[in-house]
Design an enzyme around this catalytic site. Sequence first.
Site, PDB file in Angstrom:
ATOM      1  N   ARG A 169     -46.097  51.708  19.205  1.00 39.07           N
ATOM      2  CA  ARG A 169     -46.261  50.363  18.608  1.00 39.07           C
ATOM      3  C   ARG A 169     -45.889  50.333  17.121  1.00 39.07           C
ATOM      4  O   ARG A 169     -46.473  49.578  16.338  1.00 39.07           O
ATOM      5  CB  ARG A 169     -47.691  49.843  18.771  1.00 39.07           C
ATOM      6  CG  ARG A 169     -48.077  49.541  20.186  1.00 39.07           C
ATOM      7  CD  ARG A 169     -47.262  48.396  20.793  1.00 39.07           C
ATOM      8  NE  ARG A 169     -47.790  48.075  22.112  1.00 39.07           N
ATOM      9  CZ  ARG A 169     -47.511  48.768  23.211  1.00 39.07           C
ATOM     10  NH1 ARG A 169     -46.665  49.792  23.164  1.00 39.07           N
ATOM     11  NH2 ARG A 169     -48.039  48.427  24.361  1.00 39.07           N
ATOM     12  N   SER A 252     -52.547  42.407  23.422  1.00 38.78           N
ATOM     13  CA  SER A 252     -53.600  43.366  23.068  1.00 38.78           C
ATOM     14  C   SER A 252     -53.936  43.181  21.596  1.00 38.78           C
ATOM     15  O   SER A 252     -53.050  43.260  20.748  1.00 38.78           O
ATOM     16  CB  SER A 252     -53.108  44.794  23.284  1.00 38.78           C
ATOM     17  OG  SER A 252     -52.768  45.008  24.629  1.00 38.78           O
ATOM     18  N   GLU A 343     -53.558  45.231  16.265  1.00 41.72           N
ATOM     19  CA  GLU A 343     -52.141  45.407  16.598  1.00 41.72           C
ATOM     20  C   GLU A 343     -51.300  44.241  16.069  1.00 41.72           C
ATOM     21  O   GLU A 343     -50.248  44.470  15.473  1.00 41.72           O
ATOM     22  CB  GLU A 343     -52.016  45.576  18.116  1.00 41.72           C
ATOM     23  CG  GLU A 343     -50.723  46.185  18.574  1.00 41.72           C
ATOM     24  CD  GLU A 343     -49.795  45.120  19.080  1.00 41.72           C
ATOM     25  OE1 GLU A 343     -48.625  45.137  18.666  1.00 41.72           O
ATOM     26  OE2 GLU A 343     -50.237  44.272  19.860  1.00 41.72           O
TER      27      GLU A 343
HETATM   28  N1  EPU Z   1     -60.150  48.630  30.917  1.00 40.20           N
HETATM   29  C1  EPU Z   1     -61.462  48.279  30.819  1.00 40.20           C
HETATM   30  N2  EPU Z   1     -61.787  46.929  30.787  1.00 40.20           N
HETATM   31  C2  EPU Z   1     -60.835  45.949  30.840  1.00 40.20           C
HETATM   32  C3  EPU Z   1     -59.474  46.324  30.940  1.00 40.20           C
HETATM   33  C4  EPU Z   1     -59.145  47.667  30.974  1.00 40.20           C
HETATM   34  O1  EPU Z   1     -62.338  49.137  30.767  1.00 40.20           O
HETATM   35  O2  EPU Z   1     -61.186  44.742  30.757  1.00 40.20           O
HETATM   36  C5  EPU Z   1     -59.806  50.070  30.878  1.00 40.20           C
HETATM   37  C6  EPU Z   1     -59.464  50.618  32.209  1.00 40.20           C
HETATM   38  O3  EPU Z   1     -60.033  51.901  32.288  1.00 40.20           O
HETATM   39  C7  EPU Z   1     -57.943  50.709  32.181  1.00 40.20           C
HETATM   40  C8  EPU Z   1     -57.684  51.008  30.728  1.00 40.20           C
HETATM   41  O4  EPU Z   1     -58.691  50.254  30.052  1.00 40.20           O
HETATM   42  O5  EPU Z   1     -57.491  51.727  33.010  1.00 40.20           O
HETATM   43  C9  EPU Z   1     -56.309  50.607  30.242  1.00 40.20           C
HETATM   44  O6  EPU Z   1     -56.072  49.230  30.512  1.00 40.20           O
HETATM   45  P1  EPU Z   1     -54.595  48.676  30.804  1.00 40.20           P
HETATM   46  O7  EPU Z   1     -53.909  49.538  31.784  1.00 40.20           O
HETATM   47  O8  EPU Z   1     -54.666  47.233  31.040  1.00 40.20           O
HETATM   48  O9  EPU Z   1     -53.823  48.990  29.496  1.00 40.20           O
HETATM   49  P2  EPU Z   1     -54.184  48.685  28.007  1.00 40.20           P
HETATM   50  O10 EPU Z   1     -54.341  50.002  27.334  1.00 40.20           O
HETATM   51  O11 EPU Z   1     -55.283  47.708  27.915  1.00 40.20           O
HETATM   52  C10 EPU Z   1     -51.679  48.775  27.282  1.00 40.20           C
HETATM   53  C11 EPU Z   1     -50.873  48.057  26.236  1.00 40.20           C
HETATM   54  C12 EPU Z   1     -50.367  46.730  26.769  1.00 40.20           C
HETATM   55  C13 EPU Z   1     -49.549  47.000  28.008  1.00 40.20           C
HETATM   56  C14 EPU Z   1     -50.429  47.729  29.032  1.00 40.20           C
HETATM   57  C15 EPU Z   1     -49.653  48.114  30.269  1.00 40.20           C
HETATM   58  C16 EPU Z   1     -51.598  48.591  24.002  1.00 40.20           C
HETATM   59  C17 EPU Z   1     -52.493  48.236  22.874  1.00 40.20           C
HETATM   60  N3  EPU Z   1     -51.694  47.824  25.075  1.00 40.20           N
HETATM   61  O12 EPU Z   1     -52.834  47.971  27.513  1.00 40.20           O
HETATM   62  O13 EPU Z   1     -49.536  46.156  25.782  1.00 40.20           O
HETATM   63  O14 EPU Z   1     -49.058  45.809  28.567  1.00 40.20           O
HETATM   64  O15 EPU Z   1     -50.948  48.943  28.446  1.00 40.20           O
HETATM   65  O16 EPU Z   1     -48.759  49.129  29.943  1.00 40.20           O
HETATM   66  O17 EPU Z   1     -50.825  49.532  23.893  1.00 40.20           O
HETATM   67  C18 EPU Z   1     -49.598  44.706  23.898  1.00 40.20           C
HETATM   68  O18 EPU Z   1     -49.271  45.691  23.226  1.00 40.20           O
HETATM   69  O19 EPU Z   1     -49.783  43.548  23.383  1.00 40.20           O
HETATM   70  C19 EPU Z   1     -49.808  44.895  25.316  1.00 40.20           C
HETATM   71  C20 EPU Z   1     -50.221  43.906  26.110  1.00 40.20           C
END
Ligand code: EPU
Length: 351
Positions: A169, A252, A343
């Site tokens: 990022r 995010s 972010e």
């Molecule tokens: N989780 C929770 N509660 C929730 C949602 C998720 O506990 O409400 C936990 C779960 O354990 C899940 C983990 O968080 O496995 C990760 O969640 P998710 O796979 O949705 O990924 P994220 O880390 O929340 C990242 C990126 C997103 C991207 C997704 C998919 C960042 C900050 N965020 O989200 O990017 O779309 O992975 O690859 O890197 C963005 O940067 O704006 C963005 C949306």
Amino acid sequence: MSELLSDHTTLRLGGPARRWVRATSEQELIAAVDEADSAGEPVLVLGGGSNLVVADEGFDGTVVEVATEGVVVDSETADRTRTSVCGGVMVTVAAGEVWDDLVARAVVSRWVGVEALSGIPGTVGATPIQNVGAYGQEVSQTVARVRVWDRRLRGVRTFAAGDCGFGYRTSRFKADRYDDAGGRHVVLDVTFQLPVGDTAASVAYVELARALGVELGERPSLAAVREAVLGLRAGKGMVLDPDDHDTWSAGSFFTNPLVDPARVPAGAPSYPQPDGRTKTSAAWLIDHAGFAKGHGNDRVSLSTKHTLALTNRGRATTADLIELAREVRDGVRAAYGIELVNEPVMLGCSL
Ligand code: EPU
């Protein structure tokens, strides 16, 4: 009447701008930025407004809205790929083009490597700045070069991928500042080098593999990957929908923290990094620190679909949003000793 930033951000927050220029050509874009710079006026270069939090007071400077258009496909490489599935195309895209339109075109054109980035809001010019990534792909994997206006040198420069300083990022375009309001480089266009083929890049994200019913490393069709990603994103409120307040967000709100492996709480997701640190999940930390989906009030709340998105329920102010962001950040710090970092770009406000 002055334009309101709230009409141009996906959070629908932000007060008025002092001056507004909509640049539809590269010449207009450069001229608008350079004139304001020469006059010593702050400049906000605005793309899709999907990664931006603007203060309620607005912006006391010139907003330059990037509305440039154009997609040029290198015809020599394009011709060669008709006979070879191994070749690649060079596609040069104006900064103001809508990112997801490019992804949709890539999928029907058999250009491989951006299909997992389906459904991300915003413009093409914004993607290299924060090295946009999702579902196992990042634009740094397919960006060949980025052409910019360098506000300090007052000239056009081209950075090859290796000179872009890409990281999680981040990039040199995010790091190199001109002043508090803006970066040193204004992205003019981005050239992507995309292999041509019928199958997507290997699936590198467990959740995506599961949605597709394949193993990690398999290569489904481009269309199947796009459809699966759009479905996953929609389920998390990460596809814009004016009728769904869960999507009135900046995606995010916090990056996933990189910490010493010993600091990762028991049960939290843990992704080891090449530098010895571990990436853990901001969404998990927020959830387990006691902030459930939907936490907040009738003005601002966490998305009811994902804890990592802070959302405007319709009547929010930026001050409301910042208050919620601080509550979440402080709560995670108190519970786990981990400092969450925002972010989106903050303009005229901070946590
Ligand atoms: N989780 C929770 N509660 C929730 C949602 C998720 O506990 O409400 C936990 C779960 O354990 C899940 C983990 O968080 O496995 C990760 O969640 P998710 O796979 O949705 O990924 P994220 O880390 O929340 C990242 C990126 C997103 C991207 C997704 C998919 C960042 C900050 N965020 O989200 O990017 O779309 O992975 O690859 O890197 C963005 O940067 O704006 C963005 C949306």
